[in-house]
Design a protein around this motif. Structure first.
Motif, mmCIF file in Angstrom:
data_model
loop_
_atom_site.group_PDB
_atom_site.id
_atom_site.type_symbol
_atom_site.label_atom_id
_atom_site.label_comp_id
_atom_site.label_asym_id
_atom_site.label_seq_id
_atom_site.Cartn_x
_atom_site.Cartn_y
_atom_site.Cartn_z
ATOM 1 N N GLU A 162 0.822 -1.205 0.000
ATOM 2 C CA GLU A 162 0.000 0.000 0.000
ATOM 3 C C GLU A 162 0.859 1.259 0.000
ATOM 4 O O GLU A 162 0.506 2.279 -0.624
ATOM 5 C CB GLU A 162 -0.924 -0.022 1.219
ATOM 6 C CG GLU A 162 -2.145 0.840 1.068
ATOM 7 C CD GLU A 162 -3.362 0.234 1.738
ATOM 8 O OE1 GLU A 162 -4.475 0.718 1.457
ATOM 9 O OE2 GLU A 162 -3.206 -0.710 2.525
ATOM 10 N N SER A 221 -14.070 8.909 6.795
ATOM 11 C CA SER A 221 -13.029 8.883 5.769
ATOM 12 C C SER A 221 -13.410 9.761 4.582
ATOM 13 O O SER A 221 -12.566 10.471 4.019
ATOM 14 C CB SER A 221 -12.771 7.441 5.315
ATOM 15 O OG SER A 221 -13.921 6.871 4.722
ATOM 16 N N PRO A 237 -7.041 9.285 -0.139
ATOM 17 C CA PRO A 237 -7.892 8.108 0.115
ATOM 18 C C PRO A 237 -7.120 6.935 0.710
ATOM 19 O O PRO A 237 -7.658 6.162 1.511
ATOM 20 C CB PRO A 237 -8.439 7.768 -1.277
ATOM 21 C CG PRO A 237 -8.315 9.025 -2.066
ATOM 22 C CD PRO A 237 -7.071 9.678 -1.558
ATOM 23 N N THR A 238 -5.822 6.817 0.338
ATOM 24 C CA THR A 238 -5.023 5.690 0.833
ATOM 25 C C THR A 238 -4.725 5.834 2.316
ATOM 26 O O THR A 238 -4.524 4.833 3.014
ATOM 27 C CB THR A 238 -3.710 5.589 0.035
ATOM 28 O OG1 THR A 238 -4.008 5.591 -1.354
ATOM 29 C CG2 THR A 238 -2.956 4.316 0.361
ATOM 30 N N GLN A 243 -7.693 4.173 3.732
ATOM 31 C CA GLN A 243 -8.060 2.846 3.237
ATOM 32 C C GLN A 243 -7.836 1.715 4.252
ATOM 33 O O GLN A 243 -8.702 0.849 4.400
ATOM 34 C CB GLN A 243 -7.304 2.546 1.942
ATOM 35 C CG GLN A 243 -7.747 1.272 1.241
ATOM 36 C CD GLN A 243 -9.212 1.303 0.853
ATOM 37 O OE1 GLN A 243 -9.695 2.294 0.302
ATOM 38 N NE2 GLN A 243 -9.943 0.238 1.162
ATOM 39 N N ARG A 259 -10.633 1.744 6.577
ATOM 40 C CA ARG A 259 -11.859 1.276 5.917
ATOM 41 C C ARG A 259 -11.884 -0.248 5.851
ATOM 42 O O ARG A 259 -12.896 -0.887 6.110
ATOM 43 C CB ARG A 259 -11.948 1.874 4.518
ATOM 44 C CG ARG A 259 -12.064 3.381 4.491
ATOM 45 C CD ARG A 259 -11.983 3.922 3.081
ATOM 46 N NE ARG A 259 -13.130 3.527 2.270
ATOM 47 C CZ ARG A 259 -13.253 3.796 0.977
ATOM 48 N NH1 ARG A 259 -12.281 4.433 0.343
ATOM 49 N NH2 ARG A 259 -14.321 3.425 0.318
ATOM 50 N N ASP A 260 -10.739 -0.839 5.494
ATOM 51 C CA ASP A 260 -10.666 -2.305 5.449
ATOM 52 C C ASP A 260 -10.832 -2.900 6.843
ATOM 53 O O ASP A 260 -11.454 -3.953 7.011
ATOM 54 C CB ASP A 260 -9.321 -2.748 4.859
ATOM 55 C CG ASP A 260 -9.180 -2.354 3.397
ATOM 56 O OD1 ASP A 260 -10.221 -2.130 2.742
ATOM 57 O OD2 ASP A 260 -8.034 -2.263 2.908
#
Length: 562
Positions: free
Chosen positions: A37, A257, A298-299, A302, A305-306
């Motif tokens: 990532e 987010s 966004p990363t 992320q 979010r996961d």
């Protein structure tokens, strides 16, 4: 109750213990995923330099060089992701398989009197419940590792470009775990209720299947079906509650987010337009820096979010860990049968004797004391007495299926204990009142993989007609309780198993119970055929015909004294 003694803390500790054997692999999977990532930052930099060069001179990086670098990094990330997912998946599979095997091994070694965990509860726990540990290991654990590394690393990369973007990240990110923790309490409670309902459904289903003949005889199929439907409905409601909590956690995370990414985008846009000239170091952002921040924002969110998407996996795993811990405690209290369950060579025929035995028919029952007794090779002995006198309990103890409270059992000069039990049991044939087989084709259920004359064994047990009547003969799978044959036929098949094993001692518990006279006579003939081959017979029975066929009788009175 202190925090460390709370059920949640105990569940966390148990879950950590379960995951410990594969924790290294899961950490490595999470680390590989985090590196993959973070490589997105390098890809974003290539895109920013290439696109920024199109917006203003000079061109910092030609398009073809940026494209080649982007594709190379993409290929590297794909390989890292595949390696991470493979590691996590294999670790999860190993975790579930190891715990399932340990649970089934413990259940298989239970004392014959064990009653704390029903077969339905064991099946539900070993099957669908333990399987819920897999998603936790494969998804949640790597996601937790990424959430600890990736956001902080990307924030550090962002800091040289814009302190206000860093401030936005630092405000938005901490709100996510706070709300996830609050939602997690409700998620675990919902998952625990779902686990209980799954066990109730399995128990109800097993009970209805076992009683299907009786239900048909009394015309109660409709009522039983309605009751089962109510259990299904309660499970559906519990499952939907779990899903609702899972969707709630995902919604909360997506909200924060999305707000964080939107605020960064607004700031970058207005900064590039000159409306917000502050927030960056030494002047407004360059187009390259703005594009870079927009691509990595966004990363930053992320991994969280996961993690949120896998949050209900953690709740389910905690619920399973709680139930598994309770089940292990129950199994430990029940005690284990003698021996280690390893293959062993049977000893030569010898006198089986017992002295000073004290046994409990159930863990909470009063002990029964038995006087001395013995049975010699080739001798047929009937064990008689009223119900509750301890006939079945004594047979189970002689087979090493119950640990005596006191006394000793000997095979010749060898005492029955953990070291000798496997070998001594290999010399015995066990005919319980309720027939038991292995779930395999009948030929394997009788031979148990041992060499021998199967046809001769079937003939000696008068079971040839039973095989002939089955649709697939010896290839017919009967299941573990002998489904598809009558009680008398199942007993003759168990006798064939004893003949094939060439056992030195046969322990039979009510072998003619509930049989008609003709079938009972066939079973008695099969037992006497074993005796003719030199086997000793110890038969617990109320049947006068069985008792008359034996050489002598040991009569037990209530309390076990002859």
């Amino acid at each position: 109750m202190t925090k460390t003694d709370s059920p949640t803390s105990s569940a966390k500790a148990e879950l950590a213990r379960l995951v410990a054997p594969v924790a290294g692999r899961l950490r490595l999977a999470g680390l590989l995923a985090a590196v993959s990532e973070l490589l997105w930052a390098a890809q974003a930099a290539l895109v920013a330099l290439a696109v920024g060069g199109l917006l203003e001179a000079p061109v910092l990086l030609p398009i073809w060089e940026a494209s080649a670098g982007f594709l190379a990094l993409m290929a590297l990330r794909t390989g890292l992701d595949a390696a991470a997912q493979g590691l996590a998946s294999r670790a999860a599979t190993r975790l579930v398989a190891t715990e399932r095997q340990a649970l089934l091994r413990a259940a298989a070694r239970l004392d014959a009197r064990a009653s704390g965990l029903t077969p339905a509860e064991l099946a539900a726990l070993a099957g669908e419940k333990l399987a819920l540990l897999g998603p936790f290991a494969a998804r949640y654990s790597p996601a937790m590792m990424r959430s600890r590394i990736v956001p902080l690393a990307l924030i550090a990369i962002t800091l040289p470009f814009s302190w206000i973007a860093v401030l936005i990240f630092l405000i938005a990110l901490p709100l996510i775990p706070i709300f996830m923790a609050l939602i997690g309490i409700a998620a675990q409670e919902a998952s625990e209720r779902q686990m209980v309902q799954i066990g109730s459904l399995n128990g109800a289903l097993v009970d209805r299947i076992a009683a299907v003949t009786d239900l048909r005889l009394i015309g109660a199929e409709t009522r039983a079906g309605a009751e089962l439907a109510n259990v299904f409905e309660r499970l559906r409601a519990r499952t939907m509650k779990v899903l609702a909590v899972a969707f709630l956690s995902s919604t909360v995370l997506e909200l924060f987010s999305a707000l964080g990414v939107a605020l960064v985008a607004i700031y970058v846009g207005f900064n590039l337009l000159g409306e917000i000239p502050w927030g960056s170091w030494g002047g407004p952002l360059s187009p390259e820096a703005g594009i870079f921040l927009l691509m990595i924002a966004p990363t930053v969110f992320q991994p969280m979010r996961d993690l949120s998407a896998a949050w209900h996996d953690r709740a389910s795993a905690l619920a399973v860990a709680t139930e598994l811990s309770a089940a292990k405690e129950t199994l430990a209290r029940e005690g284990t049968l003698l021996g280690y369950g390893t293959p062993a060579t049977p000893p030569a025929p010898a006198v089986l004797s017992w002295q000073g035995l004290s046994l409990r028919p159930a863990p909470s029952a009063a002990a029964i004391r038995f006087a001395e007794g013995q049975i010699a090779p080739g001798e047929a002995v009937a064990l008689s007495g009223p119900s509750g006198a301890g006939k079945t309990t004594l047979l189970a103890a002689l087979a090493g299926l119950i640990r005596p409270d006191a006394g000793v059992i000997r095979w010749g000069e060898t005492a029955l204990d953990d070291e000798s039990a496997d070998a001594l049991r290999a010399a015995m044939g066990w005919l319980p009142q309720a027939p038991q087989f292995i779930a395999a084709p009948l030929a394997e259920a009788i031979t148990l993989g041992r060499d021998g004359d199967l046809a001769a064994a079937l003939k000696a047990a008068q079971a040839e007609d039973v095989i002939a009547a089955l649709p697939e003969g010896l290839a017919t799978p009967l299941g573990d309780i002998g489904g598809g044959v009558s009680g008398g036929e199942a007993r003759r098949l168990m006798l064939a198993r004893a003949h094939h094993a060439r056992a030195s001692l046969i322990l039979a518990d009510e072998p003619t119970a509930d049989l008609d006279a003709e079938t009972a006579q066939a079973v008695i003939a099969g037992l006497m055929a074993l005796r003719a081959k030199g086997a000793a017979l110890l038969i617990a029975s109320h049947d006068p015909t069985v008792i008359a066929a034996c050489d002598r009788v040991i009569t037990l009175e209530p309390g076990g004294h002859p």
